[in-house]
Design a protein around this motif. Structure first.
Motif, short mmCIF file in Angstrom:
data_model
loop_
_atom_site.label_atom_id
_atom_site.label_comp_id
_atom_site.label_asym_id
_atom_site.label_seq_id
_atom_site.Cartn_x
_atom_site.Cartn_y
_atom_site.Cartn_z
N ILE A 15 15.26 27.95 58.87
CA ILE A 15 16.61 27.58 58.46
C ILE A 15 17.08 26.34 59.23
O ILE A 15 17.63 25.39 58.65
CB ILE A 15 17.59 28.76 58.68
N VAL A 16 16.84 26.32 60.54
CA VAL A 16 17.25 25.17 61.37
C VAL A 16 16.50 23.91 60.93
O VAL A 16 17.10 22.82 60.81
CB VAL A 16 17.01 25.48 62.86
N LEU A 17 15.20 24.03 60.67
CA LEU A 17 14.43 22.87 60.22
C LEU A 17 14.93 22.36 58.87
O LEU A 17 15.02 21.14 58.66
CB LEU A 17 12.94 23.23 60.14
N MET A 21 16.47 18.72 58.14
CA MET A 21 15.93 17.88 57.07
C MET A 21 17.06 17.40 56.17
O MET A 21 17.09 16.23 55.77
CB MET A 21 14.89 18.65 56.26
N ILE A 22 18.00 18.28 55.86
CA ILE A 22 19.15 17.89 55.03
C ILE A 22 19.97 16.83 55.74
O ILE A 22 20.38 15.83 55.14
CB ILE A 22 20.02 19.14 54.70
N ILE A 23 20.18 17.00 57.05
CA ILE A 23 20.94 16.01 57.82
C ILE A 23 20.22 14.67 57.83
O ILE A 23 20.82 13.61 57.62
CB ILE A 23 21.18 16.52 59.27
N VAL A 24 18.90 14.69 58.04
CA VAL A 24 18.11 13.46 58.05
C VAL A 24 18.20 12.77 56.69
O VAL A 24 18.37 11.55 56.60
CB VAL A 24 16.65 13.75 58.44
N LEU A 25 18.09 13.54 55.61
CA LEU A 25 18.18 12.95 54.27
C LEU A 25 19.56 12.36 54.02
O LEU A 25 19.69 11.28 53.41
CB LEU A 25 17.85 14.00 53.21
N ASP A 26 20.61 13.04 54.50
CA ASP A 26 21.97 12.51 54.34
C ASP A 26 22.12 11.19 55.09
O ASP A 26 22.71 10.23 54.57
CB ASP A 26 23.00 13.52 54.83
N ILE A 27 21.58 11.16 56.31
CA ILE A 27 21.66 9.92 57.10
C ILE A 27 20.89 8.81 56.41
O ILE A 27 21.35 7.66 56.31
CB ILE A 27 21.13 10.16 58.54
N LYS A 28 19.68 9.14 55.90
CA LYS A 28 18.87 8.14 55.20
C LYS A 28 19.62 7.60 53.97
O LYS A 28 19.66 6.40 53.73
CB LYS A 28 17.54 8.74 54.77
N ASN A 29 20.23 8.51 53.21
CA ASN A 29 20.98 8.08 52.02
C ASN A 29 22.17 7.21 52.40
O ASN A 29 22.46 6.20 51.73
CB ASN A 29 21.45 9.30 51.23
#
Length: 87
Positions: A15-17, A21-29
């Motif tokens: 769940i934490v990973l 991953m969602i946070i990283v994708l949001d930052i990338k976007n």
């Protein structure tokens, strides 16, 4: 009991990973959106500047040509009138 604890820890880790991953994708976007906006702004500014410079150059050349032609025509008419008056 230990198996349940291991399963719980693995589940929490997954769940934490996923959240990371969602946070990283949001930052990338967000970075991509900002980069695209910046590139678009700079490109539009450059294209506008170049286009305006070219339009100005062409327009000035056309205006100069027209003025030159008009001045030559006026000079020719003036010379013709001068000749008529003096003859």
């Amino acid at each position: 009991m230990k198996e349940n604890a291991v399963i719980t820890i693995i589940s929490i880790t997954i769940i934490v990973l996923n959240m990371m991953m969602i946070i990283v994708l949001d930052i990338k976007n967000a970075i991509m959106v900002a980069t695209i906006a910046e590139v678009t702004t700079v490109t539009i500014a450059e294209v506008t500047t170049v286009t305006m410079a070219e339009v100005t150059t062409v327009t000035m050349a056309v205006i100069t040509a027209v003025i030159t032609a008009v001045v030559k025509d006026v000079a020719a008419v003036g010379a013709g009138c001068f000749n008529l008056i003096n003859n």
